[in-house]
Write a protein that holds these residues in place. Sequence first.
Motif, PDB file in Angstrom:
ATOM      1  N   UNK A  56      31.242 -92.574  94.726  1.00 48.34           N
ATOM      2  CA  UNK A  56      30.390 -92.464  93.543  1.00 48.34           C
ATOM      3  C   UNK A  56      29.683 -91.107  93.510  1.00 48.34           C
ATOM      4  N   UNK A  57      29.179 -90.678  94.664  1.00 47.66           N
ATOM      5  CA  UNK A  57      28.425 -89.420  94.724  1.00 47.66           C
ATOM      6  C   UNK A  57      29.316 -88.219  94.431  1.00 47.66           C
ATOM      7  N   UNK A  58      30.587 -88.306  94.821  1.00 45.76           N
ATOM      8  CA  UNK A  58      31.499 -87.176  94.618  1.00 45.76           C
ATOM      9  C   UNK A  58      32.278 -87.279  93.310  1.00 45.76           C
ATOM     10  N   UNK A  59      32.017 -88.304  92.509  1.00 45.47           N
ATOM     11  CA  UNK A  59      32.696 -88.441  91.226  1.00 45.47           C
ATOM     12  C   UNK A  59      32.030 -87.513  90.211  1.00 45.47           C
ATOM     13  N   UNK A  60      32.744 -86.504  89.694  1.00 47.24           N
ATOM     14  CA  UNK A  60      32.101 -85.535  88.804  1.00 47.24           C
ATOM     15  C   UNK A  60      31.605 -86.146  87.498  1.00 47.24           C
ATOM     16  N   UNK A  61      32.236 -87.224  87.039  1.00 50.02           N
ATOM     17  CA  UNK A  61      31.773 -87.863  85.806  1.00 50.02           C
ATOM     18  C   UNK A  61      30.401 -88.500  86.013  1.00 50.02           C
ATOM     19  N   UNK A  62      30.254 -89.185  87.140  1.00 49.87           N
ATOM     20  CA  UNK A  62      28.967 -89.808  87.455  1.00 49.87           C
ATOM     21  C   UNK A  62      27.889 -88.734  87.603  1.00 49.87           C
ATOM     22  N   UNK A  63      28.221 -87.667  88.323  1.00 54.04           N
ATOM     23  CA  UNK A  63      27.258 -86.601  88.553  1.00 54.04           C
ATOM     24  C   UNK A  63      26.895 -85.879  87.254  1.00 54.04           C
ATOM     25  N   UNK A  64      27.878 -85.686  86.368  1.00 52.29           N
ATOM     26  CA  UNK A  64      27.622 -85.001  85.096  1.00 52.29           C
ATOM     27  C   UNK A  64      26.707 -85.840  84.204  1.00 52.29           C
TER      28      UNK A  64
END
Length: 308
Positions: free
Chosen positions: A165-173
């Motif tokens: 989850x932390x490395x998912x760019x969509x979640x982070x964006x």
Amino acid sequence: MLAIFLKTLPFFGVIALGYLAARRQFFNEAATAALTKFVFYFALSAMVFRFSANLNLADVLDWTFVFAYLAATMLVYILATGVGMWRGLPVAEVAVESQCAVIGNVGFLGLPMLALLMGEAAVGPVMMVLAVDILVFGSLIVILITGSRDGRISLRVLRTVGRGLVTNPMVMAIAAGFIWSGLHIPIPDPMNEFLAILGGAATPGALFAIGASLANKSAERMSVAGWLSVCKLILHPLAVAVAVLFVFPVEAFAGAVMIAAASLPVAGNTYIIAQHYGTAPARVSATILVSTAFSILTVSLVIGQFGP
């Protein structure tokens, strides 16, 4: 219906172009992987950040909306799980099939397409659907596959889910955009133009990448692929429609966006997960191929019927 079909046709036309380019070996697997990585990590992330930074989380986060989508999606998920267990499949394969039954291509196809077809007001609801898909069902499939192999849900499994989850760019964006919005900091013009240019590559890049990736998909296990495609293209939007129209008091436009998002074909990242864990990747591949082909008609039908 015809007007909606003609509006969606260019999107699927770009998908078809990517498919043909890959089939003719003009665009090989390495090029497809590179384009997919660019879209996922850069173009779509820029688009999502720019959208979410201009939204108010308090206005977008509607728990009634979340519960309606979660309840309807879980209903179809449980149905697919029951059918898989009835067929005697192991837990890992059941988890993969159930994921196919409910998780659509919201990031690569839904976000750019529905934002253009239904207006930028659709972005908030689409991101809520995307967040539920990633946080709930994206975590669930990893927990079920890994837990079934280890015989228990260990701390290692939870660390794997958290790291994903932390490395998912969509979640982070999405998170970064809402934090920016919450701080009430205006986006400087040069930064806004930068994000607009980079995010503008998301729609054609994502659609072309979808098509190119389909060229490498197999058409095995067509009976299972057909059943899972029915779940995703028909039963899932139908369950969501019942939830928003008769059970939960969801605002009309947000409900229409939710139904449209539920009608999208199976997500490509389900194949990535299946391939990574060595669990029925050919079955997922066939389901993505079949559901994407038929979604040319079903997405238009759903948007024409339930859209604003």
